[in-house]
Design an enzyme around this catalytic site. Structure first.
Site, PDB file in Angstrom:
ATOM      1  N   ARG A   1     -27.444  -6.908  34.443  1.00  0.00           N
ATOM      2  CA  ARG A   1     -26.099  -6.366  34.638  1.00  0.00           C
ATOM      3  C   ARG A   1     -25.793  -6.071  36.101  1.00  0.00           C
ATOM      4  NH1 ARG A   1     -22.634  -4.511  31.464  1.00  0.00           N
ATOM      5  NH2 ARG A   1     -22.066  -3.091  33.123  1.00  0.00           N
TER       6      ARG A   1
ATOM      7  N   ASN B   1     -32.211   1.317  42.183  1.00  0.00           N
ATOM      8  CA  ASN B   1     -30.751   1.413  42.192  1.00  0.00           C
ATOM      9  C   ASN B   1     -30.191   1.544  43.609  1.00  0.00           C
ATOM     10  OD1 ASN B   1     -30.902   1.239  39.464  1.00  0.00           O
ATOM     11  ND2 ASN B   1     -30.389   3.382  39.040  1.00  0.00           N
TER      12      ASN B   1
ATOM     13  N   ARG C   1     -21.212  -0.860  28.113  1.00  0.00           N
ATOM     14  CA  ARG C   1     -21.172  -1.024  29.562  1.00  0.00           C
ATOM     15  C   ARG C   1     -20.097  -2.005  30.045  1.00  0.00           C
ATOM     16  NH1 ARG C   1     -27.346  -0.588  31.673  1.00  0.00           N
ATOM     17  NH2 ARG C   1     -26.322   0.234  33.500  1.00  0.00           N
ATOM     18  N   PRO C   2     -18.831  -1.670  29.827  1.00  0.00           N
ATOM     19  CA  PRO C   2     -17.767  -2.554  30.321  1.00  0.00           C
ATOM     20  C   PRO C   2     -17.675  -2.536  31.854  1.00  0.00           C
ATOM     21  CG  PRO C   2     -16.846  -0.552  29.383  1.00  0.00           C
ATOM     22  CD  PRO C   2     -18.326  -0.479  29.162  1.00  0.00           C
ATOM     23  N   ILE C   3     -16.875  -3.461  32.417  1.00  0.00           N
ATOM     24  CA  ILE C   3     -16.688  -3.497  33.872  1.00  0.00           C
ATOM     25  C   ILE C   3     -15.218  -3.332  34.245  1.00  0.00           C
ATOM     26  CG2 ILE C   3     -18.748  -4.807  34.608  1.00  0.00           C
ATOM     27  CD1 ILE C   3     -16.790  -7.288  34.412  1.00  0.00           C
ATOM     28  N   ASP C   4     -14.469  -2.718  33.297  1.00  0.00           N
ATOM     29  CA  ASP C   4     -13.021  -2.596  33.520  1.00  0.00           C
ATOM     30  C   ASP C   4     -12.690  -1.831  34.804  1.00  0.00           C
ATOM     31  OD1 ASP C   4     -14.239  -0.471  31.984  1.00  0.00           O
ATOM     32  OD2 ASP C   4     -12.244   0.381  31.721  1.00  0.00           O
ATOM     33  N   LEU C   5     -13.501  -0.842  35.158  1.00  0.00           N
ATOM     34  CA  LEU C   5     -13.182  -0.037  36.346  1.00  0.00           C
ATOM     35  C   LEU C   5     -13.382  -0.846  37.633  1.00  0.00           C
ATOM     36  CD1 LEU C   5     -14.836   3.328  35.223  1.00  0.00           C
ATOM     37  CD2 LEU C   5     -12.416   2.722  35.150  1.00  0.00           C
TER      38      LEU C   5
ATOM     39  N   VAL D   1     -23.413  10.013  29.163  1.00  0.00           N
ATOM     40  CA  VAL D   1     -23.097   8.849  30.007  1.00  0.00           C
ATOM     41  C   VAL D   1     -23.128   7.537  29.220  1.00  0.00           C
ATOM     42  CG1 VAL D   1     -23.735   7.580  32.094  1.00  0.00           C
ATOM     43  CG2 VAL D   1     -23.980  10.073  32.040  1.00  0.00           C
TER      44      VAL D   1
HETATM   45  C1  UD1 Z   1     -26.051   2.772  37.259  1.00  0.00           C
HETATM   46  C2  UD1 Z   1     -27.557   2.659  37.322  1.00  0.00           C
HETATM   47  C3  UD1 Z   1     -28.192   3.077  36.009  1.00  0.00           C
HETATM   48  C4  UD1 Z   1     -27.708   4.479  35.614  1.00  0.00           C
HETATM   49  C5  UD1 Z   1     -26.185   4.558  35.634  1.00  0.00           C
HETATM   50  C6  UD1 Z   1     -25.659   5.968  35.402  1.00  0.00           C
HETATM   51  C7  UD1 Z   1     -27.807   0.806  38.879  1.00  0.00           C
HETATM   52  C8  UD1 Z   1     -28.215  -0.609  39.099  1.00  0.00           C
HETATM   53  N1  UD1 Z   1     -27.881   1.267  37.617  1.00  0.00           N
HETATM   54  O1  UD1 Z   1     -25.605   1.867  36.256  1.00  0.00           O
HETATM   55  O2  UD1 Z   1     -29.607   3.083  36.183  1.00  0.00           O
HETATM   56  O3  UD1 Z   1     -28.165   4.772  34.317  1.00  0.00           O
HETATM   57  O4  UD1 Z   1     -25.694   4.130  36.916  1.00  0.00           O
HETATM   58  O5  UD1 Z   1     -26.189   6.846  36.326  1.00  0.00           O
HETATM   59  O6  UD1 Z   1     -27.467   1.514  39.808  1.00  0.00           O
HETATM   60  N2  UD1 Z   1     -18.254   2.330  32.565  1.00  0.00           N
HETATM   61  C9  UD1 Z   1     -17.033   1.890  32.088  1.00  0.00           C
HETATM   62  N3  UD1 Z   1     -16.351   0.957  32.804  1.00  0.00           N
HETATM   63  C10 UD1 Z   1     -16.816   0.434  33.988  1.00  0.00           C
HETATM   64  C11 UD1 Z   1     -18.059   0.911  34.467  1.00  0.00           C
HETATM   65  C12 UD1 Z   1     -18.749   1.855  33.729  1.00  0.00           C
HETATM   66  O7  UD1 Z   1     -16.580   2.339  31.023  1.00  0.00           O
HETATM   67  O8  UD1 Z   1     -16.142  -0.404  34.587  1.00  0.00           O
HETATM   68  C13 UD1 Z   1     -19.024   3.322  31.778  1.00  0.00           C
HETATM   69  C14 UD1 Z   1     -20.351   2.725  31.294  1.00  0.00           C
HETATM   70  O9  UD1 Z   1     -20.191   1.996  30.101  1.00  0.00           O
HETATM   71  C15 UD1 Z   1     -21.209   3.956  31.119  1.00  0.00           C
HETATM   72  C16 UD1 Z   1     -20.702   4.882  32.229  1.00  0.00           C
HETATM   73  O10 UD1 Z   1     -19.414   4.386  32.615  1.00  0.00           O
HETATM   74  O11 UD1 Z   1     -20.987   4.545  29.872  1.00  0.00           O
HETATM   75  C17 UD1 Z   1     -21.621   4.916  33.446  1.00  0.00           C
HETATM   76  O12 UD1 Z   1     -21.758   3.634  33.970  1.00  0.00           O
HETATM   77  P1  UD1 Z   1     -22.026   3.359  35.520  1.00  0.00           P
HETATM   78  O13 UD1 Z   1     -22.025   4.640  36.272  1.00  0.00           O
HETATM   79  O14 UD1 Z   1     -21.091   2.296  35.964  1.00  0.00           O
HETATM   80  O15 UD1 Z   1     -23.499   2.783  35.474  1.00  0.00           O
HETATM   81  P2  UD1 Z   1     -24.056   1.482  36.163  1.00  0.00           P
HETATM   82  O16 UD1 Z   1     -23.503   1.329  37.537  1.00  0.00           O
HETATM   83  O17 UD1 Z   1     -23.957   0.329  35.221  1.00  0.00           O
END
Ligand code: UD1
Length: 412
Positions: free
Chosen positions: A88, A23, A117-121, A322
């Site tokens: 992802r 990561n 795991r949306p990307i809205d943020l 999470v």
């Molecule tokens: C990263 C790590 C992953 C770890 C996670 C949480 C990498 C490549 N992967 O994943 O191993 O498990 O952090 O520590 O670094 N969310 C939203 N909208 C968004 C983005 C996220 O709702 O735009 C939600 C996700 O669905 C999830 C939570 O926020 O429930 C955490 O996600 P996020 O911290 O973004 O994890 P990743 O960056 O995908």
């Protein structure tokens, strides 16, 4: 499909050399696309996810020789969509490509087994910085001749959104402030690399990160930090087998929530500047776990701890805050003799159990690691399917486990 064959391996002992962080490496590799200069990235782990990221960089024009990466011509329109779809983490290229070239068209990442795991943020951040976003035919097209600095509040301290916005903001016009930012160690690592390239990032590691945009970034050298999740998994391999040993080349402060839990459960832990030793020869006691953003307990260690808690004396409660579906390993553990009940995001674990070897199948990366740990502690033979998940996050897992005495092999 290949299977891992594991025999009971009581009392593992010895030292494990931790590889570079998955990561940590992924965003650093993505960030190389921000610069016209040469990047030299050392200690890159040999993992499927990393190979995918490197191939994606090549698809947009990167020349990669050993640990050197250079872009004579950056062509975002040539991004290999099949690769982007595979992982992802590929969305981490959106911020750098957008900031450097003003446009990016990338496949909308789907959910995965552990959650939607949306990307809205990520998108909300780009949009606030002046980007136009269109979602059509499964692709997201983002354009912005030049992004502008903004005050951005994240509804959740998303790791990926913090990284993407931070990278995009390095070349924006003006200052960007990210509030409620992720404070994971990998964010500080990325900020260090960006600053070495000439960016002006401050506050990384706290919940407020300030990025002053600059006109361009140059080359830089970087060594990827040790993988705290890999290190934590090997610490647990000693713990589940009642053994003792050391993980080297990892910063103990990156493991602080994990070490706190192990101490609470009765393991003896010793830290040096870049290693952690554990002695778990005594039976451990139950403990409750709630996953949270750093410095809370990492969701990426929840599955492996669930295995350990099955063996500890007493009842434990694990709450996963999470991801919405991160108990995929529970079926396999119960099949091996565990007593775990789940309800939504909560698991109740009756400890003091013994595992017995069985055929099980890993469904995700860390869940597969949890099953391998159970196999090491189980009586008899365990067969774990799902090696392809393990290869995403564990560099030479079989070799490293064999070195500390594990009876583990692969059947192709
Ligand atoms: C990263 C790590 C992953 C770890 C996670 C949480 C990498 C490549 N992967 O994943 O191993 O498990 O952090 O520590 O670094 N969310 C939203 N909208 C968004 C983005 C996220 O709702 O735009 C939600 C996700 O669905 C999830 C939570 O926020 O429930 C955490 O996600 P996020 O911290 O973004 O994890 P990743 O960056 O995908």
């Amino acid at each position: 499909m290949s299977e891992l064959i594991i025999q009971a391996s009581p009392g593992l002992c010895g030292a494990v050399d931790v590889s570079g962080s998955k990561n940590g490496a992924l965003p650093v590799l993505a960030a190389t696309a921000l610069s016209g200069g040469k990047a030299v990235i050392r200690h890159i782990p040999k993992l499927t996810d990393i190979h995918v990221m490197l191939a994606m960089l090549e698809s947009v024009g990167a020349q990669i020789y050993g640990d050197e990466i250079y872009y004579p011509n950056l062509c975002p329109e040539r991004l290999d969509e099949r690769l982007a779809h595979k992982m992802r983490g590929s969305f981490l290229l959106a911020g750098p490509l957008l900031a450097r070239t003003g446009r990016v068209r990338i496949s909308m990442p789907g959910g995965c087994r552990i959650g939607a795991r949306p990307i809205d943020l990520h998108l909300k951040g780009f949009s606030k910085m002046g980007a136009q976003i269109e979602n059509c035919h499964g692709f997201i097209e983002i354009t912005a001749p030049r992004l502008h600095g903004e005050q951005i509040y994240l509804d959740f301290p998303s790791v990926g959104a913090t990284e993407n916005i931070m990278m995009a903001a390095t070349l924006a016009n003006g200052t960007t402030v990210i509030e409620n930012a992720s404070a994971e160690p990998e964010i500080s690592e990325l900020a260090e690399f960006l600053n070495n390239m000439g960016a002006k990032v401050s506050g990384a590691g706290s919940d407020r990160i300030v990025i002053e945009g600059v006109r361009e970034l140059g080359g830089a050298k970087h060594t990827v930090i040790g993988d705290r999740i890999e290190a934590g998994t090997y610490l647990l391999s000693f713990a589940v087998t009642g053994g003792h040993g050391t993980v080297r080349h990892v910063k103990p402060q990156h493991l602080s929530p994990v070490l706190a839990k192990l101490r609470e459960m009765g393991a003896k832990i010793k830290e040096t500047e870049d290693s952690v030793s554990i002695d778990a020869s005594k039976i451990l006691c139950a403990s409750d776990i709630k996953t949270m953003p750093f410095p809370g307990f990492p969701t990426d260690m929840q599955s492996q701890f669930t295995t350990l808690l099955c063996l500890a004396e007493g009842t434990s409660v694990v709450i996963e805050t999470v991801f919405e579906n991160r108990f995929l390993h529970v079926g396999g553990l119960n099949r091996m003799g565990a007593s775990i009940k789940t309800d939504g995001r909560t698991a109740v674990i009756e400890g003091g159990r013994h595992f017995t070897g069985a055929k099980v199948e890993g469904q995700d990366l860390r869940g597969s690691a949890a099953l391998v740990l159970a196999g090491l502690a189980a009586q008899g033979e365990t067969r774990v399917r799902g090696e392809e998940h393990l290869k995403r996050g564990y560099d030479d897992m079989i070799g490293k486990l064999q070195k500390i005495g594990a009876k583990i092999s692969i059947l192709n």
